[in-house]
Design an enzyme around this catalytic site. Sequence first.
Site, PDB file in Angstrom:
ATOM      1  CB  ALA A  10     -34.430  -0.077 -51.772  1.00 14.29           C
ATOM      2  N   GLY A  11     -31.582  -0.081 -50.212  1.00  9.27           N
ATOM      3  CA  GLY A  11     -30.734  -1.107 -49.518  1.00  9.27           C
ATOM      4  C   GLY A  11     -30.503  -0.834 -47.730  1.00  9.27           C
ATOM      5  NE  ARG A  15     -20.654  -3.294 -47.547  1.00  7.18           N
ATOM      6  CZ  ARG A  15     -20.351  -3.023 -48.902  1.00  7.18           C
ATOM      7  NH1 ARG A  15     -19.189  -2.973 -49.237  1.00  7.18           N
ATOM      8  NH2 ARG A  15     -21.294  -2.702 -49.785  1.00  7.18           N
ATOM      9  CB  THR A  80     -28.396  -1.907 -58.437  1.00  2.07           C
ATOM     10  OG1 THR A  80     -27.705  -2.838 -59.240  1.00  2.07           O
ATOM     11  CG2 THR A  80     -27.676  -1.586 -57.402  1.00  2.07           C
ATOM     12  CE1 TYR A 106     -27.042   2.257 -58.617  1.00  4.39           C
ATOM     13  CE2 TYR A 106     -24.628   1.819 -57.943  1.00  4.39           C
ATOM     14  CZ  TYR A 106     -25.804   1.485 -58.589  1.00  4.39           C
ATOM     15  OH  TYR A 106     -25.679   0.635 -59.586  1.00  4.39           O
ATOM     16  CG  ASN A 241     -20.147   0.544 -49.420  1.00  2.65           C
ATOM     17  OD1 ASN A 241     -21.154   0.700 -49.754  1.00  2.65           O
ATOM     18  ND2 ASN A 241     -19.181   0.566 -50.030  1.00  2.65           N
ATOM     19  CB  ALA A 394     -26.261  40.343 -12.437  1.00  2.00           C
ATOM     20  CB  ALA A 437     -31.132  44.964  -5.627  1.00  2.00           C
TER      21      ALA A 437
END
Length: 471
Positions: A10-11, A15, A80, A106, A241, A394, A437
Amino acid sequence: MNTTVVILAAGLGTRMRSKRAKVLHRAGGLALVEQVVQAALAVAPPERIVVVTGHQAEAVEELLWPAGVRFARQVEQRGTGHALMCAREQLELADPKHDGLLMVLYGDTPLLAAATLKKLRDQQAESKAAATLITTTLENPAGYGRVIVAEQGAEQGAEQGNVIAIVEHQAARPEQLLVRLINSGIYCFRSRWLWKHMGEIQPDPASGELYLTALAEILNRHGLQVRQLHVEEPSELLGINTRVELAAADRLLRARKARELMLSGVTIERPETVTIDALVRVGADTIIEPFARLTGNTVVGEDCRIGQGAILESATLSHDVTIAPYTLISDSRVDPGAQVGPFARIRMDAQVGPQARIGNFVELKKTRFGAGAKSQHLAYLGDAEVGERANIGAGTITCNYDGEKKHATKIGAGAFVGSNATLVAPLEIGEESYIGAGSVITEAVPAHALALGRGRQVNKPGWVKKRKKKA
Ligand code: UD1
Ligand code: CA
């Protein structure tokens, strides 16, 4: 004894310095939380896995929906311990009587190996302890919770002793900061004891958050044991982190995937240079050259060769396929024995038939390219169907877009399309026909016909000499 797993995700992850929730960042080709779910699936079926979401909950839930796991919301991130409390209702659906094991993971530890989780479960199942947690010893333990072991444990070597407390870095006293035994954030509880004492967690005096780690001390106070599973190789426990740690985890996951493939019979030249996502499958005796990138749900059969710098994004390759260097294939299929590239681009549900040849600077978009057909250089085939054995010269271009709509081009089996043909769609070219062609073809070409759509050449004998005389 049944195992239920809860993953705390949930965090925000301040950082990371990102707008996106940390657990949505990717390493090894999956979001961090997806990696954790993959590992958790080794110890519990999806209906016994609960993911706690908060920051960008919708995005996290959408991502994990296909896996079939359950979700619990933690609207406000109050630590937590609080996150685990938010999952109680969902966890009780999986384990109503609290008589199983509860594993807590985690969402930011993507390197967790399935084997380690199985070991943790087995150790806890066989012991009388209320909980077992994974610990490791770090050179530099800064930032981690320090694991404090009982005195007699210290005599045996800290790695074996009973855990009496976990002290968070910020709260640690100077002598505790010297402890290098750390909490990985991976625990296996006996559900009964966990729920009995969960409510005793007090807010951390500094942050006001409810820390799950406080349980170590609480369980000890009630005479219950907390054991540890000490892991020698700390890289598996790396918690992400920052983006620096994210890159390190990515590198380790890529190396692990390459190694897995090599052990299963795939040759990888310079494995440290390839990028292969977690869910990619590759058959035995396939050779992968340096700097190849295989992502998403790519599946490669046996005896293929993936050239240097090739990129396969959710591509499906059958067996005996050769992808020459610097070719990009996305969301498309290549059949047995076909050769594609170098420098080709195959995309949007295109299909290269068996034994077909696609050469350099050829692009296929939403095109079915028949068995044994060839387009060796410089062509664009979009929304087309190319019959078997057809030859595309081509410079051939399907003009599939009129500025408003896309139109289809159908080229029959064995047709020969001369160089630099401009095929204005919608268009049908009959089987075994010839296109001169340089033609601009706007009307259907019957089977076995020759079609010419170009200005006739005019030669004016002596014209240059005459001009020079005038001057
Ligand atoms: C945590 C542990 C620490 C351990 C370290 C290992 C606690 C108090 N500390 O610290 O002992 O050494 O992990 O990596 O547990 N989360 C929620 N809701 C919240 C808070 C966090 O779901 O209210 C989730 C986060 O999304 C994250 C995980 O829990 O996935 C860990 O949170 P984080 O803030 O990274 O904990 P650390 O400070 O690393
Ligand atoms: Ca963390």
